[in-house]
Structure formats: structure tokens, C-alpha cells
Design an enzyme around this catalytic site. Structure first.
Site, PDB file in Angstrom:
ATOM      1  CB  SER A  46      25.436  -3.102 -27.581  1.00 20.26           C
ATOM      2  OG  SER A  46      25.115  -4.279 -28.296  1.00 20.26           O
ATOM      3  CG  ASP A 328      31.392  -8.762 -25.629  1.00 19.01           C
ATOM      4  OD1 ASP A 328      30.976  -8.987 -26.799  1.00 19.01           O
ATOM      5  OD2 ASP A 328      30.930  -7.838 -24.936  1.00 19.01           O
ATOM      6  CG  HIS A 331      29.189  -6.419 -28.331  1.00 22.63           C
ATOM      7  ND1 HIS A 331      28.962  -6.936 -27.078  1.00 22.63           N
ATOM      8  CD2 HIS A 331      28.041  -5.831 -28.712  1.00 22.63           C
ATOM      9  CE1 HIS A 331      27.725  -6.641 -26.709  1.00 22.63           C
ATOM     10  NE2 HIS A 331      27.138  -5.983 -27.690  1.00 22.63           N
TER      11      HIS A 331
END
Ligand SMILES: *[C@@H]1O[C@H](CO)[C@@H](O)[C@H](O)[C@H]1NC(C)=O
Ligand SMILES: *[C@@H]1O[C@H](CO)[C@@H](O)[C@H](O)[C@H]1NC(C)=O
Ligand SMILES: *[C@@H]1O[C@H](CO)[C@@H](O)[C@H](O)[C@H]1NC(C)=O
Length: 355
Positions: A46, A328, A331
Site C-alpha cells: 500500500s 490513517d 499511511h
């Protein structure tokens, strides 16, 4: 980062072309003297995914992800641009098209390379049913073998980004394996990363950038225990073991190949430098509460982007995403990544100058 993928209800899949454009490259950012990359191939998770992950599997396709860039959710795990976009900008090219969208992209768009990274994945299989790094490299190899998009001559000026940001470790923890097995598992993760790096190089990629693991003990999902005040040093000690083994592996690979084939991107120290920045690094924002994320669930069962059965949102979001380093629980925001790459600029430039 076990919690980065949430199983959410299915969205219909449709594509707007605006979503797949990354950071525009420009000659101003073209700082490569010894080596001028024209293509970027990306593998990992991610931190690097720019839209491969399925909409049905990921919060990254839900509001408020993507509100800064491209202005709506588009698969990036941030409010905006991520590591891939900033590395592409650094080398002076457009952010490469996600593999999933390759059939929708024109030939011109494909010339910048391709992004095979899937959020939630690791070098081994993780908790998400998505391609691990071996399978991502298989996709790359199949495209090269088919020969209809890239020719081998295209690779003389190609760069790879190989992002291993911790999903193997969150899977290890989720499996409740004993802590005593951690060091041996770290060795396995690094050994498998080395296998992957060797393979990407054997496929013809000339320069391969390998980020060190960021300080996992400083991610909001961990520091929530201290109201986002303190990093967990015992977790960071394990990260340092990973990073020192990875640096040894890269030194070995560079010794076997050509000194400057493999480039370390020191995300560990870049994150810490940004956290501590009080103005000494002008390119980096000074974040008032660097460990506190912009977007958080209203309670521990909810995450950024969560809604209940009635569609009522179960998260809160800060007034200005530019004021937060983290977006978040795991990240960085676009502003966070921008600051990290600003700190890295000098060392990256030095690494890329070596032909
Ligand atoms: C990657 O995934 C494939 C398919 O699930 C699996 O066969 C393979 O063993 C995995 N590779 C590694 C290194 O775990
Ligand atoms: C740090 O993390 C470890 C492992 O997850 C945990 O056992 C420990 O309690 C944490 N330490 C602090 C100070 O929160
Ligand atoms: C580099 O390779 C040479 C020859 O293969 C070897 O003798 C030397 O010990 C290696 N150096 C490192 C730092 O691995």
C-alpha cells in the site's frame, strides 16, 4: 499493518481516466546526470499501490481517501499521492500506470513503466487474497515475455521500486506466532526480498530502489496506546534488525553486480527526521503532532472511511490534511510523503548520479 485492508461492500467497477494520472514529471525535476531513467516498475504494497487493489477489498477506494489527489477515492492509501508518485516525480517521469488498468491506457501512458504493487501484500502471502511479490514479478515477466508492450531495449534506462512495508510482520502477529520466532522470520522475509531483487535485476531492470522499513513502532495504529505521543521502541528494534539484514543483502548484491545497481531508500531515518523537524529541513513541513493521524475511526472497531449499516460515517477527519504527517493508522498523507522525499532528495540524487 493488518488493518489496512478492510473488507467492505462491493462497488461497481468503472474507470475515469483522470484517476490514473499521477504526478507529472518535468525537466526541472530531472536531476539524473549519470543515469536518466525513462521507466519505473513498482512492486510491493500500500505504500506504493496507485490503484491495483480491487474496489471491493479496500478502504482506499472509499471516501475520504484521495480527497487531495486526484480529488476522489482512486485506490491510493492516502489523501493524495504516495511513494511511487514521488519517486516518479524525482526521476522526472509520470507515475506509472497500475497493472490492473493497463488495458485502458494508451501506448503513450505505458511508456513510463507499470505499477504491480497491491495494498496489503507482502513477500509471502498475507491476510489478503492478493498477489504476493513473487506473483507481481510473474506478472511483470509475463508482460516482458509477451513482448507486445515493452522491448528488451526499453530496459537500459529502467528503475524499479521494491516496497516491503511490513504486511508480512502484521500477518505474523495476527497468526499469534511466538515472539521468539520473530528474528528468524525477519531473516526469512529479507532472504525472500533478496530473491525478488535478484529476479527483477535478472529481468533486465538497471537500477533497483529498495526502501528500508519505516519505523513501524511509530505508526498511529501502535502509538494510539500513548495518545500518539511515543513510538514503541521494542517494535522499532525489530525494524532495525530487518533493516540491517536488508542493507547487508543489498551490499552483497551490489558487490555481485555493479556497485550502484541497488539503491537503499532510508525511509526509517527519513520518517524520524520529518517527525523531529523544527524547521531545519526547509523542504519538509513541520508537523505539530507528527504521530497523530488526520483520519481516524470514532472507536477502535472503526477506521478511516468506515460507515455503519445505515451509511453513517464512523470516522473523523482533520481540518487540513496538509497539517498531518499520517493520513490513517498506517499511511502518510501526501504532505507526509512530500516531506519524506524532500529529506531523501540529497541521498537519492547521489545514488542516481552513479551510473
Ligand atoms: C506467492 O503466492 C503464490 C500463490 O498463492 C504461492 O504459490 C507462492 O508460494 C507465494 N510465494 C511466496 C514466496 O510465498
Ligand atoms: C510495544 O509493543 C510490544 C509488542 O507489540 C508490546 O508488547 C508493548 O507493550 C509495547 N510497549 C509499549 C510501551 O506500548
Ligand atoms: C565482494 O566480492 C568479493 C569477490 O566475490 C569477495 O571477495 C568480497 O569479500 C565481497 N565483499 C563483500 C563486502 O561482500
Amino acid at each position: 499493518m493488518d488493518s489496512l485492508i478492510k473488507l467492505l461492500f462491493c462497488f461497481s467497477v468503472f474507470l475515469l481516466f483522470g484517476e490514473i494520472n499521477g504526478v507529472e514529471g518535468s525537466d526541472k525535476n530531472q536531476r539524473m546526470y549519470g543515469f536518466r531513467p525513462t521507466k519505473l516498475f513498482v512492486f510491493g504494497d500500500s505504500y506504493a499501490d496507485t490503484g491495483n487493489i480491487k474496489k471491493s477489498l479496500s478502504s482506499s477506494w472509499k471516501f475520504p481517501y484521495g480527497i487531495t489527489f486526484p480529488g476522489k477515492p482512486a485506490g491510493r492509501f492516502s489523501d493524495g499521492r504516495v511513494s511511487t508518485d514521488f519517486l516518479a516525480k524525482f526521476v522526472g517521469i509520470k507515475s506509472p500506470i497500475p497493472y490492473f488498468w493497463k488495458d485502458y491506457a494508451g501506448k503513450k501512458r505505458l511508456q513510463y513503466g507499470m505499477n504491480f504493487a497491491y495494498g496489503g501484500t507482502g513477500v509471502f502471502n498475507t491476510q489478503v487474497p492478493l498477489p504476493n511479490m513473487t506473483t507481481q514479478i510473474d506478472f511483470f515477466q509475463n508482460i516482458l515475455t509477451a513482448g507486445d508492450i515493452y522491448a528488451s531495449s526499453d530496459f537500459s534506462s529502467s528503475v524499479a521500486l521494491v516496497s516491503v512495508a511490513g504486511n508480512d510482520y502484521s500477518t505474523f502477529i495476527a497468526q499469534n506466532r511466538p515472539n521468539s520466532e520473530f528474528p528468524a522470520f525477519i531473516k526469512q522475509v529479507v532472504d525472500q526480498t533478496e530473491v525478488n531483487l535478484r529476479r527483477i535485476h535478472a529481468l533486465g531492470v538497471k537500477k533497483i530502489a529498495v526502501p528500508l522499513l519505516q519505523p513501524l513502532g511509530c505508526l498511529p495504529g501502535i502509538t494510539v496506546a500513548s495518545s500518539f505521543q511515543r513510538c514503541n521502541e521494542s517494535q522499532n528494534a525489530l525494524v532495525q534488525l530487518h533493516n540491517s539484514l536488508l542493507q547487508q543483502a543489498v551490499a552483497k548484491l551490489n558487490n555481485e553486480t555493479k556497485q550502484s545497481t541497488f539503491i537503499i531508500i532510508d525511509l526509517y531515518n527519513a520518517f524520524l527526521t520529518v517527525f523531529k523537524n523544527k524547521g531545519a529541513n526547509p523542504g519538509s513541513t513541520t508537523f505539530q503532532s507528527p504521530l497523530k493521524p488526520c483520519c481516524v475511526g470514532v472507536s477502535s472497531e472503526y477506521f478511516c472511511g468506515s460507515v455503519d449499516e445505515k451509511g453513517v460515517k464512523k470516522y473523523v477527519i482533520c481540518d487540513n490534511p496538509k497539517s498531518a504527517f499520517f493520513w490513517d493508522e498506517s499511511h502518510p498523507t501526501e504532505e507526509g510523503w512530500r516531506s519524506v522525499y524532500s529529506v531523501l532528495r540529497e541521498s537519492l540524487t547521489a545514488s542516481f548520479i552513479k551510473a
